[in-house]
Design an enzyme around this catalytic site. Structure first.
Site, PDB file in Angstrom:
ATOM      1  N   SER A   7      73.652  10.999 -23.496  1.00 57.79           N
ATOM      2  CA  SER A   7      72.886  12.119 -24.039  1.00 57.79           C
ATOM      3  C   SER A   7      71.808  12.512 -23.040  1.00 57.79           C
ATOM      4  O   SER A   7      71.395  11.703 -22.198  1.00 57.79           O
ATOM      5  CB  SER A   7      72.226  11.707 -25.367  1.00 57.79           C
ATOM      6  OG  SER A   7      71.250  12.649 -25.777  1.00 57.79           O
ATOM      7  N   TYR A  21      66.911   6.284 -30.478  1.00 55.10           N
ATOM      8  CA  TYR A  21      68.099   6.990 -30.021  1.00 55.10           C
ATOM      9  C   TYR A  21      68.123   7.057 -28.496  1.00 55.10           C
ATOM     10  O   TYR A  21      69.169   6.796 -27.871  1.00 55.10           O
ATOM     11  CB  TYR A  21      68.122   8.392 -30.618  1.00 55.10           C
ATOM     12  CG  TYR A  21      69.334   9.203 -30.234  1.00 55.10           C
ATOM     13  CD1 TYR A  21      70.574   8.938 -30.805  1.00 55.10           C
ATOM     14  CD2 TYR A  21      69.243  10.236 -29.300  1.00 55.10           C
ATOM     15  CE1 TYR A  21      71.698   9.673 -30.460  1.00 55.10           C
ATOM     16  CE2 TYR A  21      70.365  10.981 -28.951  1.00 55.10           C
ATOM     17  CZ  TYR A  21      71.574  10.691 -29.527  1.00 55.10           C
ATOM     18  OH  TYR A  21      72.691  11.429 -29.174  1.00 55.10           O
TER      19      TYR A  21
END
Length: 254
Positions: free
Chosen positions: A138, A151
């Site tokens: 990501s 995250y």
């Protein structure tokens, strides 16, 4: 080009979002797709859609955090040419607002889940003489995002694991790459907006879309297209690399 004829592909998180888009595209390109998802209804729905369009697919219900489940299912598949680690969960919070339980949940799915699938798939790829692995990282792995502590941690770990696997299995003809999406419009996004901003979903969707310099969120099919390329023979010279696919988010947000 980009044919996956006679290839066996395993896609985790294949019941929805990016994972589902990958499954549909891989099947369209000739692969037999093994859909791994924790939800039986979701994995079966993806498999049925593929079959209805003339493709080959098998649905498998699996919790990627459970190594025994993963090794049993991968062992039953037996032949794996391609592994796409797409299963993942998100979390909102800073270091001092993230509970231990939430931290463990993110780690177990996004980090241990990837490790478990690598652990199970790599020996099968070695036996066959090679394979391709694509991990889902990501933009959060390389830029600071507000309220994404756990995250971001997990996606940084995925990026590091990608490099390690790419290096360790060069002699086994196993390629390993990752991609780093920006915001992508998936059912998860819609659910997040409904839960977090009730009554303001449209307004917040527009705001989040504009954080990408290109002015919109990505589509799951666009992410799947890059994954198809990296898992195809046309990308046989690429390993140990991360590809941002983010509408300019990393390089153009100044």
């Amino acid at each position: 080009m980009f044919s996956l004829q006679d290839k066996h592909a395993v896609v985790t998180g294949g019941g929805s979002g990016i994972g589902k888009a990958v499954c549909l595209l891989f099947a369209q390109q000739g692969a037999t797709v093994h859909i791994i998802d924790i939800g039986e209804e979701a994995s079966s729905a993806t498999a049925n859609e593929i079959r209805q369009n003339g493709g080959k697919a098998e649905a498998h219900v699996c919790d990627v955090t459970n190594q025994q489940q993963v090794t049993d299912i991968f062992g039953s598949i037996k032949t794996i040419d391609i592994l796409v680690n797409s299963a993942g969960v998100s979390h909102i919070g800073k270091a001092d607002t993230t509970s231990e339980a939430d931290f463990d949940r993110i780690f177990n799915v996004n980090v241990k889940g990837v490790y478990n699938c690598l652990y199970a798939a790599i020996p099968l790829m070695k036996q066959k003489g090679g394979g391709v692995i694509l991990n889902m990282s990501s933009v959060a792995a390389v830029v600071g995002l507000v309220d994404r502590f756990a995250y971001s941690m997990s996606k940084g770990a995925v990026a590091a694991m990608t490099l390690s696997v790419a290096k360790d299995y060069l002699a086994d003809n196993i390629r390993c790459n990752s991609i780093s999406p920006g915001r992508v419009h998936t059912p998860f996004v819609d659910g997040f907006l409904k839960k977090t901003y009730p009554g303001k979903e449209a307004e917040m969707f527009e705001k989040l879309s504009k954080t990408q310099p290109i002015g919109r969120m990505g589509k799951p099919s666009e992410i799947a297209g890059l994954i198809l390329y990296l898992c195809s023979e046309e990308a046989s010279f690429i390993t140990g690399t991360d590809y941002p696919i983010d509408g300019g988010f990393i390089k153009l947000n100044t």
